[in-house]
Design a protein around this motif. Structure first.
Motif, PDB file in Angstrom:
ATOM      1  N   MET A   1     -39.722 -53.184  34.363  1.00 46.60           N
ATOM      2  CA  MET A   1     -39.574 -53.036  33.384  1.00 46.60           C
ATOM      3  C   MET A   1     -37.952 -51.802  33.840  1.00 46.60           C
ATOM      4  N   THR A   2     -38.476 -51.010  34.822  1.00 46.85           N
ATOM      5  CA  THR A   2     -37.343 -49.642  35.030  1.00 46.85           C
ATOM      6  C   THR A   2     -36.147 -50.228  36.191  1.00 46.85           C
ATOM      7  N   ALA A   3     -36.429 -51.934  36.076  1.00 50.68           N
ATOM      8  CA  ALA A   3     -35.169 -52.647  36.340  1.00 50.68           C
ATOM      9  C   ALA A   3     -34.371 -53.132  35.306  1.00 50.68           C
ATOM     10  N   ASP A   4     -35.320 -52.825  34.146  1.00 47.77           N
ATOM     11  CA  ASP A   4     -34.578 -53.477  32.339  1.00 47.77           C
ATOM     12  C   ASP A   4     -33.746 -52.349  32.067  1.00 47.77           C
ATOM     13  N   LEU A   5     -33.861 -51.115  32.848  1.00 46.20           N
ATOM     14  CA  LEU A   5     -34.271 -49.418  32.287  1.00 46.20           C
ATOM     15  C   LEU A   5     -32.493 -49.676  31.341  1.00 46.20           C
ATOM     16  N   PRO A   6     -31.164 -50.063  32.882  1.00 43.34           N
ATOM     17  CA  PRO A   6     -29.803 -49.711  32.633  1.00 43.34           C
ATOM     18  C   PRO A   6     -29.423 -51.015  30.978  1.00 43.34           C
ATOM     19  N   ALA A   7     -30.199 -51.683  30.897  1.00 41.36           N
ATOM     20  CA  ALA A   7     -29.753 -52.571  29.811  1.00 41.36           C
ATOM     21  C   ALA A   7     -30.343 -51.987  28.320  1.00 41.36           C
ATOM     22  N   TYR A   8     -31.093 -50.958  28.178  1.00 45.58           N
ATOM     23  CA  TYR A   8     -31.890 -50.371  27.056  1.00 45.58           C
ATOM     24  C   TYR A   8     -30.790 -49.247  27.100  1.00 45.58           C
ATOM     25  N   ALA A   9     -30.841 -48.416  28.040  1.00 48.09           N
ATOM     26  CA  ALA A   9     -29.807 -47.573  28.028  1.00 48.09           C
ATOM     27  C   ALA A   9     -28.267 -47.356  27.601  1.00 48.09           C
ATOM     28  N   GLY A  10     -27.858 -48.452  27.897  1.00 48.52           N
ATOM     29  CA  GLY A  10     -26.786 -49.450  27.597  1.00 48.52           C
ATOM     30  C   GLY A  10     -26.128 -49.554  26.564  1.00 48.52           C
ATOM     31  N   LEU A  11     -26.816 -50.451  25.547  1.00 49.84           N
ATOM     32  CA  LEU A  11     -27.689 -50.710  24.641  1.00 49.84           C
ATOM     33  C   LEU A  11     -27.635 -49.244  23.642  1.00 49.84           C
ATOM     34  N   PHE A  12     -28.802 -48.696  24.009  1.00 50.09           N
ATOM     35  CA  PHE A  12     -28.763 -46.993  23.295  1.00 50.09           C
ATOM     36  C   PHE A  12     -27.742 -46.259  23.570  1.00 50.09           C
ATOM     37  N   ALA A  13     -26.175 -46.022  24.681  1.00 51.91           N
ATOM     38  CA  ALA A  13     -25.145 -45.906  24.459  1.00 51.91           C
ATOM     39  C   ALA A  13     -24.160 -46.180  23.629  1.00 51.91           C
ATOM     40  N   ALA A  14     -23.975 -47.748  23.787  1.00 47.28           N
ATOM     41  CA  ALA A  14     -23.308 -48.771  22.781  1.00 47.28           C
ATOM     42  C   ALA A  14     -23.667 -48.202  20.845  1.00 47.28           C
ATOM     43  N   ALA A  15     -25.045 -48.053  20.900  1.00 46.78           N
ATOM     44  CA  ALA A  15     -25.034 -47.679  18.781  1.00 46.78           C
ATOM     45  C   ALA A  15     -24.677 -46.377  18.843  1.00 46.78           C
ATOM     46  N   LEU A  16     -24.652 -46.133  19.855  1.00 48.74           N
ATOM     47  CA  LEU A  16     -24.624 -44.398  19.271  1.00 48.74           C
ATOM     48  C   LEU A  16     -23.144 -44.580  19.410  1.00 48.74           C
TER      49      LEU A  16
END
Length: 150
Positions: A1-16
């Protein structure tokens, strides 16, 4: 899960960023991450939705506190775009916020809502309904198209 954190964070930032008056796209990133597989579709939709709604709240704040500066050269909305959004809001009222996800008019509409002092809680609920619905639709369509389950 922690290895996937950049993907979720990147999507959050792109959506913001995509929800602000700055040009950006998050739908393509969401679809790409879903098609690639290995990530939780629910968390991807949640990350995109949270970022996008937060970006709209930033627009609301821009309208609420800085709209009096809208004729300045640096203001992110041109007067014609702002006036078009005012007309859209005037025609459809607070319910127009359900369409804050629509390209071209959606972001200016959220600025106008702030300028018109729409209640922030009501604003957030209406904007979230439309934006979450859009991301759910994109996710379901992508998963159907790719035959993926996440």
């Amino acid at each position: 899960m922690t290895a996937d954190l950049p993907a979720y964070a990147g999507l959050f930032a792109a959506a913001l960023l995509a929800a602000t008056v700055l040009p950006a796209q998050s739908e393509i990133l969401l679809a790409t991450l879903l098609a690639r597989g290995g990530l939780d579709p629910v968390l991807l939709v949640a990350a995109a939705s949270a970022g996008n709604v937060l970006g709209s709240i930033l627009n609301w704040l821009l309208g609420r506190f800085l709209v009096h500066l809208r004729h300045r050269r640096w203001f992110p909305l041109k007067p014609a775009v702002y006036d078009r959004a005012v007309g859209w809001y005037g025609r459809y009222g607070v319910w127009s916020l359900l369409f804050a996800w629509v390209p071209v008019v959606g972001d200016p509409l959220t600025v106008v809502a702030g300028a018109l002092r729409v209640d922030l809680a009501r604003f957030t609920v209406l904007v979230a309904i439309g934006k979450v619905g859009r991301y759910v639709f994109i996710a379901l369509s992508t998963l159907w198209w790719t035959g993926g389950t996440g």
